[in-house]
Design a protein around this motif. Sequence first.
Motif, mmCIF file in Angstrom:
data_model
loop_
_atom_site.group_PDB
_atom_site.id
_atom_site.type_symbol
_atom_site.label_atom_id
_atom_site.label_comp_id
_atom_site.label_asym_id
_atom_site.label_seq_id
_atom_site.Cartn_x
_atom_site.Cartn_y
_atom_site.Cartn_z
ATOM 1 N N THR A 38 58.198 43.858 -20.719
ATOM 2 C CA THR A 38 58.106 45.324 -20.622
ATOM 3 C C THR A 38 56.673 45.833 -20.529
ATOM 4 O OG1 THR A 38 58.181 45.438 -23.030
ATOM 5 C CG2 THR A 38 60.275 45.693 -21.853
ATOM 6 N N THR A 39 55.715 44.948 -20.803
ATOM 7 C CA THR A 39 54.308 45.353 -20.717
ATOM 8 C C THR A 39 53.551 44.337 -19.867
ATOM 9 O OG1 THR A 39 53.774 44.112 -22.726
ATOM 10 C CG2 THR A 39 54.351 46.453 -23.001
ATOM 11 N N ALA A 42 53.436 40.430 -20.518
ATOM 12 C CA ALA A 42 54.451 40.051 -21.515
ATOM 13 C C ALA A 42 55.397 39.009 -20.924
ATOM 14 C CB ALA A 42 55.240 41.269 -21.965
ATOM 15 N N PRO A 86 55.368 47.684 -13.491
ATOM 16 C CA PRO A 86 54.740 47.977 -14.788
ATOM 17 C C PRO A 86 54.458 46.729 -15.637
ATOM 18 C CG PRO A 86 56.765 49.255 -14.499
ATOM 19 C CD PRO A 86 56.645 48.347 -13.322
ATOM 20 N N ALA A 87 55.115 45.629 -15.355
ATOM 21 C CA ALA A 87 54.900 44.394 -16.116
ATOM 22 C C ALA A 87 53.831 43.509 -15.489
ATOM 23 C CB ALA A 87 56.209 43.621 -16.225
#
Length: 137
Positions: A38-39, A42, A86-87
């Motif tokens: 999610t980041t 990650a 976004p990841a």
Amino acid sequence: MTNELATTLRVAESGLRAQSLRMRVVAENLANQHSLGTTPGADPYRRRMVTFGVTVDRNNGARLVNAGRIVADDTAFGRAFEPGNPAADSQGYVLRPNVNGLIESADMRLAQRGYEANISVIEAARSITSRTLELLK
């Protein structure tokens, strides 16, 4: 019920439990084969596997299938260049789960066949018991 028949049912039951767990873990892997972190940087979903072992029933000496632990597959994650994701890390790469849908599908099929084989054993034992009871009437 004879001791041999009870032992047969116990062995088939242990096989059913093991293959059922295996199918649940494979289904989870398939459901998460596209789950990313999610980041940025990650880790994504990591494939899981069921370990199997053998235990001996002390009452009758039967060798039973024992679904052991569920362990993480430590093979490397895939990487894909997706700078808008976004990841994505600072270079634009996203880590992909180490789940291969073809391998999971084959593993699911093997687990299904093992499950069906154990069901067949239980049905055969039930049929033998029914026929024995009919003969005794």
